[in-house]
Write an enzyme that holds these catalytic residues in place. Sequence first.
Site, PDB file in Angstrom:
ATOM      1  N   GLU A  58       0.854  -1.184   0.000  1.00 18.90           N
ATOM      2  CA  GLU A  58       0.000   0.000   0.000  1.00 18.90           C
ATOM      3  C   GLU A  58       0.896   1.241   0.000  1.00 18.90           C
ATOM      4  OE1 GLU A  58      -2.312  -0.493   3.526  1.00 18.90           O
ATOM      5  OE2 GLU A  58      -3.579  -2.069   2.674  1.00 18.90           O
ATOM      6  N   HIS A 112       2.742  -0.192   3.718  1.00 17.75           N
ATOM      7  CA  HIS A 112       2.313  -1.392   4.427  1.00 17.75           C
ATOM      8  C   HIS A 112       2.268  -2.558   3.443  1.00 17.75           C
ATOM      9  CE1 HIS A 112      -0.106   1.708   6.970  1.00 17.75           C
ATOM     10  NE2 HIS A 112       1.175   1.763   7.233  1.00 17.75           N
ATOM     11  N   GLU A 124       0.295  -8.229   7.853  1.00 20.77           N
ATOM     12  CA  GLU A 124       0.616  -6.918   7.273  1.00 20.77           C
ATOM     13  C   GLU A 124       1.822  -6.339   8.008  1.00 20.77           C
ATOM     14  OE1 GLU A 124      -1.530  -2.538   6.673  1.00 20.77           O
ATOM     15  OE2 GLU A 124      -2.140  -3.870   8.297  1.00 20.77           O
TER      16      GLU A 124
END
Length: 450
Positions: free
Chosen positions: A136, A249, A339
Amino acid sequence: MTSELSADTQDVLEEIEEKNVDFLRLQFTDILGTIKNVSVPADQAEKAFTEGIYFDGSSINGFVRIQESDMRLDPDPETFSVLPWRNDGESAAARLICDVIDTSTGEPFAGDPRGVLKRAIQRAEEMGYTVNAAPEPEFFLFEEDEDGRATTDTNDAGGYFDLAPKDLAQDVRRDIIFGLEEMGFDIEASHHEVAQGQHEINFTYDDALSTADNVATFRAVVRAIAAEHDLHATFMPKPIPKINGSGMHTHMSLFTEDGENAFHDEDDEFDLSDTAKSYLAGILEHAPAIAAVSNPTVNSYKRLVPGYEAPVYVAWSDRNRSALIRKPAARVPAASRIEARFPDPSCNPYLAFAALIHAGLDGIENDLDCDDPVRENIYEFDEAKREEYGITTLPSNLGEAIDALEADEVIQDALGEHVYENFVEAKTQEYDEFRVDVSDWELDRYLEKF
């Protein structure tokens, strides 16, 4: 190198003709993650596939010395894509991501970051796993001055998930998304991030190599299309002091050879298998050394401070985002994943993914135990409570991260001797230059006081 043309290669050659491609950009990255490319006329495409394209590796940061400079680019036909900002309907340019070959041996070059990630993926395959990832990457959009140079003036006053009129960059994000989709990306979502001028565009889960290729491409597309709007896009982790910085992330999972998610266990309280927990524990174990690779700039550690939603505490959680690793909610078994929240978008994605994968696989091989998740907000812990929970912190600066890398053989092996030595040399020089510099903050604070 001479080879028969594969079906994929034949398809690329046909597409080059159909789309009136006149130039090919043969793309690769140096050790620091900067995209390099060699441009060739499209009529050289078949030669590029059958013989490779030769270049001088001594001019690339961290590659080779002058006396061993001949390198070869072997384009990967699966990475062919027309560049949307170089396509006027009559002619176009396209890119191909390449593997770098050492011409003295005919083998993959040890200093090629893409090759480093391929070795990590091969290690996972030898253990019976494929690796999937989804990053991300966040970025800022800034105004340019009258000379076209970047400023730190944002072009909107938006906040998290804001809409127009506060989010003035909606049109830019839309054009970026259209451009990415033209290049084959599957976009899941886009939105304004927490800070003014900060944005995030998420693309779908894929195998780790394709994902790393996509990150490198993503950064180039964002910059190019932002420039068409007279804006400067930056993936610098902390361009503005005292507000949130930009992270990347990274969601990860392993799948078995029969297509099952090796991270899922429906009988576990957190839906995580023992394999997932050992993988997670491996990343936590090696996190300080990984940080040198995943957070590789002096500026990276201006983001990694408490109070701005960036994770600095070496722990995991199934609920909150104050820990280094989070277990996101998953609606279906295939979506069970972890994550890693500490990487930032200034990293070389090939090296960062390789470091994360090797660390996780080391956890599996050594059957590392995973501590219980921390469900409280670690940002609110004092030092005594962190000690009670056994929570340590990431390095506080690039120098400490380099020290951690120099003490961690697993992450050194992940990079390989060539990349490790050149990476540490480059980053030590960067940190030393930072240490001897005098900042405006110091001048403002001390020049008239003392």
